[in-house]
Design a protein around this motif. Sequence first.
Motif, PDB file in Angstrom:
ATOM      1  N   LEU A 189     -69.261 -70.717  18.382  1.00 30.26           N
ATOM      2  CA  LEU A 189     -68.955 -72.024  18.581  1.00 30.26           C
ATOM      3  C   LEU A 189     -70.425 -72.949  19.140  1.00 30.26           C
ATOM      4  O   LEU A 189     -70.411 -74.037  18.577  1.00 30.26           O
ATOM      5  N   MET A 205     -63.665 -77.626  14.641  1.00 32.46           N
ATOM      6  CA  MET A 205     -62.666 -77.547  14.548  1.00 32.46           C
ATOM      7  C   MET A 205     -62.336 -76.837  16.034  1.00 32.46           C
ATOM      8  O   MET A 205     -62.646 -75.786  16.149  1.00 32.46           O
ATOM      9  N   PHE A 207     -60.211 -74.622  18.571  1.00 38.62           N
ATOM     10  CA  PHE A 207     -59.140 -73.824  18.249  1.00 38.62           C
ATOM     11  C   PHE A 207     -58.253 -73.652  19.562  1.00 38.62           C
ATOM     12  O   PHE A 207     -58.362 -72.768  20.068  1.00 38.62           O
ATOM     13  N   ARG A 220     -64.822 -68.772  28.143  1.00 37.37           N
ATOM     14  CA  ARG A 220     -65.886 -67.590  27.784  1.00 37.37           C
ATOM     15  C   ARG A 220     -67.058 -67.344  28.878  1.00 37.37           C
ATOM     16  O   ARG A 220     -67.323 -68.587  29.296  1.00 37.37           O
ATOM     17  N   ARG A 277     -56.845 -69.732  17.291  1.00 34.93           N
ATOM     18  CA  ARG A 277     -57.371 -68.656  16.260  1.00 34.93           C
ATOM     19  C   ARG A 277     -56.780 -67.397  16.796  1.00 34.93           C
ATOM     20  O   ARG A 277     -56.949 -67.212  18.140  1.00 34.93           O
ATOM     21  N   ASP A 280     -57.741 -64.728  19.957  1.00 36.40           N
ATOM     22  CA  ASP A 280     -58.538 -65.407  21.189  1.00 36.40           C
ATOM     23  C   ASP A 280     -57.688 -65.112  22.360  1.00 36.40           C
ATOM     24  O   ASP A 280     -56.688 -65.920  22.407  1.00 36.40           O
TER      25      ASP A 280
HETATM   26  N1  UDP Z   1     -64.249 -72.044  18.893  1.00 36.19           N
HETATM   27  C1  UDP Z   1     -63.578 -73.200  18.576  1.00 36.19           C
HETATM   28  N2  UDP Z   1     -64.105 -73.439  17.274  1.00 36.19           N
HETATM   29  C2  UDP Z   1     -64.963 -72.794  16.590  1.00 36.19           C
HETATM   30  C3  UDP Z   1     -65.419 -71.445  16.832  1.00 36.19           C
HETATM   31  C4  UDP Z   1     -64.891 -71.192  18.169  1.00 36.19           C
HETATM   32  O1  UDP Z   1     -62.983 -73.756  19.340  1.00 36.19           O
HETATM   33  O2  UDP Z   1     -65.380 -73.134  15.192  1.00 36.19           O
HETATM   34  C5  UDP Z   1     -63.797 -71.391  20.274  1.00 36.19           C
HETATM   35  C6  UDP Z   1     -63.134 -70.105  20.279  1.00 36.19           C
HETATM   36  O3  UDP Z   1     -61.815 -70.284  20.081  1.00 36.19           O
HETATM   37  C7  UDP Z   1     -63.281 -69.340  21.581  1.00 36.19           C
HETATM   38  C8  UDP Z   1     -64.922 -69.807  21.853  1.00 36.19           C
HETATM   39  O4  UDP Z   1     -64.839 -71.043  21.224  1.00 36.19           O
HETATM   40  O5  UDP Z   1     -62.475 -69.837  22.544  1.00 36.19           O
HETATM   41  C9  UDP Z   1     -65.953 -68.914  21.555  1.00 36.19           C
HETATM   42  O6  UDP Z   1     -65.610 -68.445  20.213  1.00 36.19           O
HETATM   43  P1  UDP Z   1     -66.881 -67.797  19.359  1.00 36.19           P
HETATM   44  O7  UDP Z   1     -66.396 -67.383  18.211  1.00 36.19           O
HETATM   45  O8  UDP Z   1     -68.075 -68.479  19.555  1.00 36.19           O
HETATM   46  O9  UDP Z   1     -66.945 -66.322  20.103  1.00 36.19           O
HETATM   47  P2  UDP Z   1     -65.937 -65.174  20.744  1.00 36.19           P
HETATM   48  O10 UDP Z   1     -65.337 -65.579  21.802  1.00 36.19           O
HETATM   49  O11 UDP Z   1     -64.876 -65.032  19.464  1.00 36.19           O
HETATM   50  O12 UDP Z   1     -66.755 -64.088  20.681  1.00 36.19           O
END
Ligand code: UDP
Length: 324
Positions: A189, A205, A207, A220, A277, A280
């Motif tokens: 993110l 985007m 998610f 998070r 996604r 998640d």
């Molecule tokens: N997220 C998002 N768009 C992106 C990447 C991440 O909305 O392009 C959201 C994702 O759904 C999660 C949060 O950001 O809720 C953190 O995602 P990240 O991939 O950074 O870390 P994760 O939680 O998967 O370890």
Amino acid sequence: MKKILVTGGAGYIGSACSEYLLDLGYDVTVYDAFITGHRDAVDPRAKLVEGNLADKALITSVCRKGEFDAVMHFAAFSLVGESMKNPAKYFDNNLANAINLADAAVEGGVKTFVFSSTAATFGQPEKVPISEDDRQVPINPNGESKLCFEKVLEWYSRIYGMKYVALRYFNAAGATEFHGEDHRPESHLIPIILETVRGKREKLMLFGDDYDTPDGSCIRDYIHILDLAQAHELALSAPESGHYNLGTGNGLSVFEIIRAAEEVTGKKVNFEIAPRRPGDPARLIACSDRARKVLNWKPKYESASSIIESAWKWQLKFPEGYAR
Ligand code: UDP
């Protein structure tokens, strides 16, 4: 001066942790296959062995000759989506290759094994904040492979007496002056938001805005990589084997991260609401009381803006990421 073998020292967290250890005067050897890591991310003060943990003969000889006091094991794959498409890739590297390393560490007489584990070992949490002893029911091979290796280490500690510390990271974020986030392709993110602000990407985007959270986006617990590094160093003198959850305890939604990034950069973040996604969970927040009490861990980056600011500085300094 303690000698530490850092696997994955060319990766995002391994490189920052190497820098932290070297600053404190540790003798660091990086072992990395440069599959996802970058040559320029290896701290120039570290010794380097280029190799894959699948190469059991090599890692065994490195551990036999190295006289390491500890191993810090960062080398792993970490993408949830990819692990759902290609589980073997995750079980091979995150479990089978990790066992090669654990065996090599035992052969080399290594006393302490510090393992990069993950909040993904908990799956859909029953409650937040998540404590160390909450139920671990992973919902993807990434989390499962890490949980399996936690168990391997538990048995190795009982059978061979090698102390292990499993550190379950929540959302690693931020940068040091020299080391930042450069995954290719990037999926995380904060770097994606900052790339959007810089115009390197058209938009973020987002998610899912229909989760059961106050603003509908996922929550998070973002933790700075130097705070993770601090926990690794403290883990070297942990009184006994154990598991620790590492997060600040502050849950932040995607919208809150966007707002914090807008404050730090002074620019608007272009985003579009996209479907959820897969895989998640709505909320992942750590209870890190055990690390604070037992390891005397004190995270320094408590606010989202301080974490994002460090990542922003790194992106401005390295607009294309690492050259190699
Ligand atoms: N997220 C998002 N768009 C992106 C990447 C991440 O909305 O392009 C959201 C994702 O759904 C999660 C949060 O950001 O809720 C953190 O995602 P990240 O991939 O950074 O870390 P994760 O939680 O998967 O370890």
